[in-house]
Write an enzyme that holds these catalytic residues in place. Structure first.
Site, short mmCIF file in Angstrom:
data_model
loop_
_atom_site.label_atom_id
_atom_site.label_comp_id
_atom_site.label_asym_id
_atom_site.label_seq_id
_atom_site.Cartn_x
_atom_site.Cartn_y
_atom_site.Cartn_z
N SER A 1 0.80 -1.22 0.00
CA SER A 1 0.00 0.00 0.00
C SER A 1 0.84 1.27 0.00
O SER A 1 0.45 2.28 -0.60
CB SER A 1 -0.96 0.00 1.19
OG SER A 1 -0.26 -0.24 2.40
N HIS B 1 1.09 4.87 4.11
CA HIS B 1 0.32 5.41 3.00
C HIS B 1 0.71 6.86 2.71
O HIS B 1 0.98 7.24 1.57
CB HIS B 1 -1.18 5.33 3.31
CG HIS B 1 -1.68 3.93 3.49
ND1 HIS B 1 -2.96 3.65 3.91
CD2 HIS B 1 -1.08 2.73 3.32
CE1 HIS B 1 -3.14 2.35 3.97
NE2 HIS B 1 -2.00 1.76 3.63
#
Length: 292
Positions: free
Chosen positions: A212, A271
């Site tokens: 991610s 992220h």
């Protein structure tokens, strides 16, 4: 001496008359399908040279070479190379190879870890208490469960294809690794090294894994590589950018509320860091590399 020309003229007239007699005097009985077949044969250059198709064939012979030469001249002056069927098929077959290999590595490690239960894959996770340098690379190809893998490979496919269209297979691999490693480093620095335990005793090591962080990096890079003086590219940047900005702001709100790691162990720090590293990468390359 005066009769020879008359004899020659008579012979020419007789020859012309015989040629006229040899020509068919009535229409040839044939079906429409037979006539079409005959037309095709003539158009292909295999039929007789008379009639309208014969004239077309003569025109092609007369001007076809000139048109071909003109096209080759224009192509050469403009720097274009002739692309045959094989060249076009080969270029098309190589599109998306970079993203395909990234997806393949992610899925293969997931199968080995979660389905085949191969113990070595656990050593590829980033262990915050006892990290190995190579874990900053290998951890971005590992996933904890199917839901984790499913969402990541979907966005990896979509935005990886976008980056590969602009930067090629090497570009998407470099972007994935650079932003993923950057996200891992940020997680290692900002997150606690262990969780649980009492006064530091019996605590479980914090581990990081997942694509991610790299995917958020591809979010940013996919948008920034579209920004140029081209209306179509700018429109694509706006469409992609509104989605990426919304996801980034949502991650920032969740990181602020949860202190970096949200519900279900979601690493919001990775992220955000992946997206910021992607922005920094594009900004640095634009400063270092000459404009196109």
């Amino acid at each position: 001496t005066r009769r020879a020309p008359r004899a020659s003229a008579r012979r020419v007239a007789s020859r012309a008359a015989s040629l006229r007699d040899a020509q068919p005097r009535g229409p040839i009985a044939s079906s429409p399908r037979q006539r079409r077949r005959g037309d095709l044969a003539v158009a292909g250059g295999k039929g007789p040279g008379g009639g309208a198709f014969g004239d077309a064939e003569e025109l092609m012979k007369k001007y076809g070479d000139a048109a071909l030469a003109t096209g080759e001249f224009i192509g050469a002056k403009s720097g274009m190379k002739p692309a045959g069927r094989r060249a076009r098929a080969s270029a098309k077959s190589h599109e998306g190879n970079g993203v395909f290999l990234l997806l393949l590595v992610n899925v293969a490690l997931f199968v080995a870890d979660q389905w085949l239960h191969m113990g070595f894959v656990k050593s590829l996770y980033l262990n915050h208490m006892h990290p190995r340098w190579w874990q900053f690379v290998t951890s971005i190809f590992c996933h904890a469960n199917w839901a984790h893998l499913s969402s990541n490979i979907f966005f990896l496919y979509v935005f990886g294809k976008i980056v590969e269209e602009e930067e090629g297979a090497f570009g998407v691999w470099f972007s994935y690794l650079f932003t993923g490693i950057g996200a891992g480093l940020a997680s290692y620095i900002m997150l606690p090294k262990a969780a649980g335990g009492l006064l530091g005793v019996g605590a479980a090591a914090t581990v990081s894994l997942g694509a991610s962080g790299a995917v958020f990096g591809l979010f940013a890079i996919g948008v920034l590589t579209k920004i140029r003086a081209d209306f179509r590219k700018l429109l694509e940047a706006v469409i992609l950018g509104q989605f990426v900005v919304e996801r980034f702001l949502s991650e920032a709100r969740m990181a602020a509320a949860a202190g970096g790691i949200g519900a279900g162990g979601v690493n919001h720090v990775a992220h955000l860091a992946g997206a910021l590293v992607g922005v920094a990468l594009i900004w640095t390359l634009q400063k270092l590399l000459p404009p196109e």
